[in-house]
Design an enzyme around this catalytic site. Structure first.
Site, PDB file in Angstrom:
ATOM      1  N   LYS A 174     -22.847   7.274  -2.736  1.00 33.73           N
ATOM      2  CA  LYS A 174     -22.059   8.404  -2.242  1.00 33.73           C
ATOM      3  C   LYS A 174     -22.741   9.723  -2.580  1.00 33.73           C
ATOM      4  CE  LYS A 174     -17.726  10.533  -1.476  1.00 33.73           C
ATOM      5  NZ  LYS A 174     -16.278  10.389  -1.365  1.00 33.73           N
ATOM      6  N   HIS A 224      -4.282   2.066   1.755  1.00 38.18           N
ATOM      7  CA  HIS A 224      -5.465   2.575   2.460  1.00 38.18           C
ATOM      8  C   HIS A 224      -6.604   1.554   2.447  1.00 38.18           C
ATOM      9  CE1 HIS A 224      -8.608   5.238   3.839  1.00 38.18           C
ATOM     10  NE2 HIS A 224      -9.291   4.990   2.740  1.00 38.18           N
ATOM     11  N   GLU A 281     -13.490  -0.321  -0.512  1.00 34.70           N
ATOM     12  CA  GLU A 281     -14.486   0.762  -0.462  1.00 34.70           C
ATOM     13  C   GLU A 281     -15.805   0.293  -1.087  1.00 34.70           C
ATOM     14  OE1 GLU A 281     -13.776   3.526   1.198  1.00 34.70           O
ATOM     15  OE2 GLU A 281     -11.596   3.778   1.104  1.00 34.70           O
ATOM     16  N   ASN A 326     -17.441   6.782   6.619  1.00 30.62           N
ATOM     17  CA  ASN A 326     -16.256   6.402   7.388  1.00 30.62           C
ATOM     18  C   ASN A 326     -16.349   5.015   7.981  1.00 30.62           C
ATOM     19  OD1 ASN A 326     -14.331   8.408   7.186  1.00 30.62           O
ATOM     20  ND2 ASN A 326     -15.480   9.728   8.557  1.00 30.62           N
ATOM     21  N   HIS A 346     -13.277   3.097   8.767  1.00 26.45           N
ATOM     22  CA  HIS A 346     -12.150   4.019   8.667  1.00 26.45           C
ATOM     23  C   HIS A 346     -11.587   4.445  10.018  1.00 26.45           C
ATOM     24  CE1 HIS A 346     -13.153   4.077   4.458  1.00 26.45           C
ATOM     25  NE2 HIS A 346     -12.179   4.919   4.190  1.00 26.45           N
ATOM     26  N   LYS A 361     -14.200  16.553  -1.575  1.00 28.26           N
ATOM     27  CA  LYS A 361     -13.158  16.691  -0.549  1.00 28.26           C
ATOM     28  C   LYS A 361     -11.816  16.712  -1.251  1.00 28.26           C
ATOM     29  CE  LYS A 361     -15.066  14.828   3.724  1.00 28.26           C
ATOM     30  NZ  LYS A 361     -14.932  13.797   4.781  1.00 28.26           N
ATOM     31  N   HIS A 393      -7.842   4.012   9.749  1.00 24.00           N
ATOM     32  CA  HIS A 393      -6.879   5.121   9.877  1.00 24.00           C
ATOM     33  C   HIS A 393      -5.888   4.848  11.007  1.00 24.00           C
ATOM     34  CE1 HIS A 393      -9.846   8.107   7.811  1.00 24.00           C
ATOM     35  NE2 HIS A 393      -8.989   7.608   6.936  1.00 24.00           N
ATOM     36  N   ARG A 437      -8.594  31.986  -5.830  1.00 19.10           N
ATOM     37  CA  ARG A 437      -9.711  31.731  -4.900  1.00 19.10           C
ATOM     38  C   ARG A 437     -10.733  30.746  -5.466  1.00 19.10           C
ATOM     39  NH1 ARG A 437      -9.230  37.302  -4.380  1.00 19.10           N
ATOM     40  NH2 ARG A 437      -7.922  37.807  -2.586  1.00 19.10           N
TER      41      ARG A 437
HETATM   42 ZN    ZN Z   1     -11.336   5.312   2.296  1.00 19.84          ZN
END
Ligand code: ZN
Ligand code: ADP
Length: 361
Positions: free
Chosen positions: A222, A263, A183, A243, A246, A141, A250, A119
């Site tokens: 960030k 990416h 980025e 984003n 993005h 993330k 994407h 956990r």
């Molecule tokens: Zn990215």
């Protein structure tokens, strides 16, 4: 000299360490673990194991190390199972920690394993790609891909610390470096006009003496955004600003089966698209858009789809976007260089017009 930046998230706060080399700092941190009888394990990929063997050896210092094949397919349920079994077989306990040495793939996978093993145990990020240094290693993330799509399973789980050692980039393929630059350019556009100007006046390369400072600057942007909106719950703005480019990017990745573009390359075309959308909405001028294209081009990035894709396919991919809200996805718009906002309710016809501008059929 190592520098440090804190990500302030109350009891989940952690430092990001920056230097050309950080082997000693990483060792010191992990040895402190060992002294108190706690265990660590390392996850990496075979390119890093081969090309950064010495660094890896110094970091791991005999700790159990799990090596995955390089590439996006490693971000799978099967790999997650392998990491979890590995940790259990080696008897890691709740006081143990995992160390991810790699790009976004290894960081996301190891982070998710750390989030779910017992956990949740601690983990450290040692990013080895430019993209991971400026983006995926910071912010917590984590996740893997499912058959149905990318990043469909995951968790928010902040690392205990991030070690950014820019010398690790020496062996990174040029195309991967360029992809990471997308980025970096994104950060300039969304929140740091001075950074954008700097990239415009002198394109950044692996050899640039400014590289470490630029990476730090991106992490600082960030960190501030994540601190204000850790779980991307803000009604507008917030973490969703990351984003920028993005929503388009994407869709490009999806419509090309994740094979044609890295990416960062898809994001580069996405940034060119977002700039055009911002122009269409009256915020940027044609000259501004040309400046965005020029900076991307100067960093060996595409600004247009290299082979024609049908608009309908790109639109369909867009509406499958995970971040979709009521029919059309949410877009990030530049109100000027260094300033961005989220925007819902953009008309599909506008988006189609943008797709055509960047070379879709
Ligand atoms: Zn990215
Ligand atoms: P990203 O960080 O862009 O999400 P990956 O984790 O897929 O990407 O890494 C991109 C590629 O670069 C992979 O093939 C990986 O093995 C390789 N790689 C990562 N870091 C290094 C490095 N420092 N030197 C050489 N190759 C590396």
């Amino acid at each position: 000299m190592a520098e440090m930046l804190m990500v302030q998230l109350a009891e989940r706060s952690y430092p990001i360490h920056f230097s050309a080399e950080l082997r000693q700092e990483i060792r010191a941190e992990l040895e402190a673990f060992g002294r108190s009888g706690r265990k660590v394990a390392v996850v990496t990929d075979s390119n890093i194991a081969a090309q950064q063997a010495q660094t890896l050896e110094e970091i791991a210092a005999g700790a159990p190390t799990l090596v995955f094949p390089p590439g996006e397919s490693t971000k799978s349920l099967e790999s997650l199972g392998r990491v979890l079994d590995f940790l259990a077989e080696r008897h890691l306990d709740r006081s143990s920690a995992l160390v991810a040495v790699g790009g976004g793939v290894i960081g996301d996978l190891a982070g998710f394993a750390a989030a779910s093993y017992l956990r949740g145990i601690g983990y450290y990020q040692v990013p080895t790609t430019l993209l991971a240094m400026v983006d995926s290693s910071v912010g917590g993330k984590t996740g893997i891909n499912l058959k149905a799509g990318k990043n469909l399973a995951g968790a928010f789980h902040q690392p205990r610390g991030v070690f950014i050692a820019t010398k690790l980039l020496a062996t990174l393929p040029a195309r991967e470096f360029a992809a990471g630059m997308a980025e970096v350019i994104k950060y300039g556009l969304l929140g740091d006009a001075e950074l954008f100007d700097q990239l415009e006046h002198s394109p950044l390369t692996l050899a640039s003496s400014e590289l470490p400072a630029v990476i730090r600057r991106c992490c600082a942007i960030k960190a501030r955004i994540v601190e204000a909106d850790e779980r991307e719950l803000a009604k507008e703005g917030g973490r969703a600003l990351l984003n920028l480019g993005h929503t388009f990017g994407h869709a490009i990745e999806q419509a090309t089966g994740y094979r044609r573009f890295l990416h960062g390359e898809a994001v580069a075309i996405g940034l060119a698209s977002a700039a055009r959308l911002s122009q269409l909405l009256g915020y940027l001028t044609a000259a501004d858009v040309a400046r965005v294209d020029a900076v991307l081009t100067a960093h060996a990035l595409p600004t247009r789809l290299t082979s024609a894709l049908p608009v309908a396919e790109l639109m369909a991919a867009m509406t499958r976007d995970k971040k979709m809200r009521s029919g059309m996805p949410r877009f990030v718009i530049l109100t000027r260089f260094g300033e961005s906002v989220t925007r819902d309710g953009i008309l599909p016809t506008l988006v189609e017009a943008i797709w055509r501008q960047v070379g879709a059929l």
